[in-house]
Design a protein around this motif. Structure first.
Motif, PDB file in Angstrom:
ATOM      1  N   VAL A  60       0.825  -1.206   0.000  1.00  0.00           N
ATOM      2  CA  VAL A  60       0.000   0.000   0.000  1.00  0.00           C
ATOM      3  C   VAL A  60       0.863   1.261   0.000  1.00  0.00           C
ATOM      4  O   VAL A  60       0.523   2.244  -0.656  1.00  0.00           O
ATOM      5  CB  VAL A  60      -0.984  -0.006   1.198  1.00  0.00           C
ATOM      6  N   THR A  61       1.987   1.239   0.694  1.00  0.00           N
ATOM      7  CA  THR A  61       2.791   2.458   0.806  1.00  0.00           C
ATOM      8  C   THR A  61       3.893   2.575  -0.242  1.00  0.00           C
ATOM      9  O   THR A  61       4.320   3.677  -0.561  1.00  0.00           O
ATOM     10  CB  THR A  61       3.435   2.565   2.198  1.00  0.00           C
ATOM     11  N   ARG A  62       4.352   1.435  -0.787  1.00  0.00           N
ATOM     12  CA  ARG A  62       5.488   1.490  -1.700  1.00  0.00           C
ATOM     13  C   ARG A  62       5.260   0.744  -3.010  1.00  0.00           C
ATOM     14  O   ARG A  62       6.180   0.610  -3.806  1.00  0.00           O
ATOM     15  CB  ARG A  62       6.724   0.924  -1.014  1.00  0.00           C
ATOM     16  N   GLY A  63       4.072   0.244  -3.222  1.00  0.00           N
ATOM     17  CA  GLY A  63       3.772  -0.461  -4.467  1.00  0.00           C
ATOM     18  C   GLY A  63       3.673   0.514  -5.634  1.00  0.00           C
ATOM     19  O   GLY A  63       3.458   1.713  -5.452  1.00  0.00           O
ATOM     20  N   SER A  64       3.804  -0.018  -6.815  1.00  0.00           N
ATOM     21  CA  SER A  64       3.694   0.803  -8.025  1.00  0.00           C
ATOM     22  C   SER A  64       2.222   1.126  -8.301  1.00  0.00           C
ATOM     23  O   SER A  64       1.313   0.538  -7.702  1.00  0.00           O
ATOM     24  CB  SER A  64       4.270   0.038  -9.220  1.00  0.00           C
ATOM     25  N   ALA A  65       2.006   2.042  -9.236  1.00  0.00           N
ATOM     26  CA  ALA A  65       0.634   2.395  -9.630  1.00  0.00           C
ATOM     27  C   ALA A  65      -0.090   1.165 -10.182  1.00  0.00           C
ATOM     28  O   ALA A  65      -1.273   0.940  -9.900  1.00  0.00           O
ATOM     29  CB  ALA A  65       0.648   3.520 -10.660  1.00  0.00           C
ATOM     30  N   GLU A  66       0.616   0.345 -10.967  1.00  0.00           N
ATOM     31  CA  GLU A  66       0.018  -0.877 -11.515  1.00  0.00           C
ATOM     32  C   GLU A  66      -0.359  -1.843 -10.398  1.00  0.00           C
ATOM     33  O   GLU A  66      -1.434  -2.448 -10.417  1.00  0.00           O
ATOM     34  CB  GLU A  66       0.999  -1.540 -12.478  1.00  0.00           C
ATOM     35  N   GLU A  67       0.510  -1.981  -9.403  1.00  0.00           N
ATOM     36  CA  GLU A  67       0.207  -2.869  -8.269  1.00  0.00           C
ATOM     37  C   GLU A  67      -0.973  -2.329  -7.464  1.00  0.00           C
ATOM     38  O   GLU A  67      -1.800  -3.103  -6.963  1.00  0.00           O
ATOM     39  CB  GLU A  67       1.441  -3.016  -7.379  1.00  0.00           C
ATOM     40  N   PHE A  68      -1.059  -1.014  -7.345  1.00  0.00           N
ATOM     41  CA  PHE A  68      -2.183  -0.418  -6.626  1.00  0.00           C
ATOM     42  C   PHE A  68      -3.495  -0.715  -7.340  1.00  0.00           C
ATOM     43  O   PHE A  68      -4.503  -1.030  -6.708  1.00  0.00           O
ATOM     44  CB  PHE A  68      -1.965   1.090  -6.458  1.00  0.00           C
ATOM     45  N   LEU A  69      -3.488  -0.659  -8.669  1.00  0.00           N
ATOM     46  CA  LEU A  69      -4.691  -1.019  -9.433  1.00  0.00           C
ATOM     47  C   LEU A  69      -5.058  -2.484  -9.239  1.00  0.00           C
ATOM     48  O   LEU A  69      -6.228  -2.836  -9.116  1.00  0.00           O
ATOM     49  CB  LEU A  69      -4.491  -0.709 -10.919  1.00  0.00           C
TER      50      LEU A  69
END
Length: 164
Positions: free
Chosen positions: A133-142
């Motif tokens: 949640v704090t350091r994931g990429s934008a793609e991982e957040f999606l």
């Protein structure tokens, strides 16, 4: 007959959903070396494997591990209840509402354990969720958002998921 086949498809879909969450949280669907550390010992065991996605995202997380140990409830045998998420300074992109925290708590339960799965988090799962949640990429957040909406865990987002 058909209901047995539907149950099999559901189990297959749930396994695919678990694999998706494991890739997102831990960097792969195969067992990670740190997963062999028992839940009680994860608070003080060092995360040293340079290939560990949680370590890559967070760096040294021993302070966070010790914090988790202090908020563990007596009798939980190394597992953490949902209140652990309230102690984390999550990214402001993620609203700190109870339904979202409950979903995050549920979807992070993805560690392969040698002992029976409890409906609680291990320290490693809490670290992995926080790291994502704090350091994931934008793609991982999606991808995380997809997992949040896959309420029934069938690796699809359908009408029933959206109505839940």
């Amino acid at each position: 007959g058909a209901s047995k086949e539907a149950a099999k498809v559901t189990e297959d879909a749930k396994w695919k959903s678990l694999q998706r969450r494991r890739r997102l949280l831990f960097g792969g669907d195969d067992a990670r070396p740190f997963e062999s550390v028992g839940p009680r010992d994860q608070f003080r065991a060092p995360l040293e494997d340079p290939n560990n996605l949680v370590l890559q995202r967070l760096g040294n997380c021993s302070d966070l591990q010790l914090k988790f140990e202090t908020i563990q409830r007596e009798g939980d045998e190394g597992f953490l209840r949902d209140h652990v998420l309230e102690h984390l300074p999550f990214d402001p992109r993620l609203p700190p509402t109870q339904p979202i925290l409950r979903r995050l708590f549920h979807l992070a339960q993805a560690q392969l354990l040698a002992l029976p799965r409890r409906k609680l988090l291990t320290c490693y799962e809490a670290l992995a969720l926080y790291a994502l949640v704090t350091r994931g990429s934008a793609e991982e957040f999606l991808e995380l958002v997809f997992c949040l909406f896959d309420v029934d865990g069938d690796d699809q987002v359908g009408l029933l998921d959206l109505e839940a």
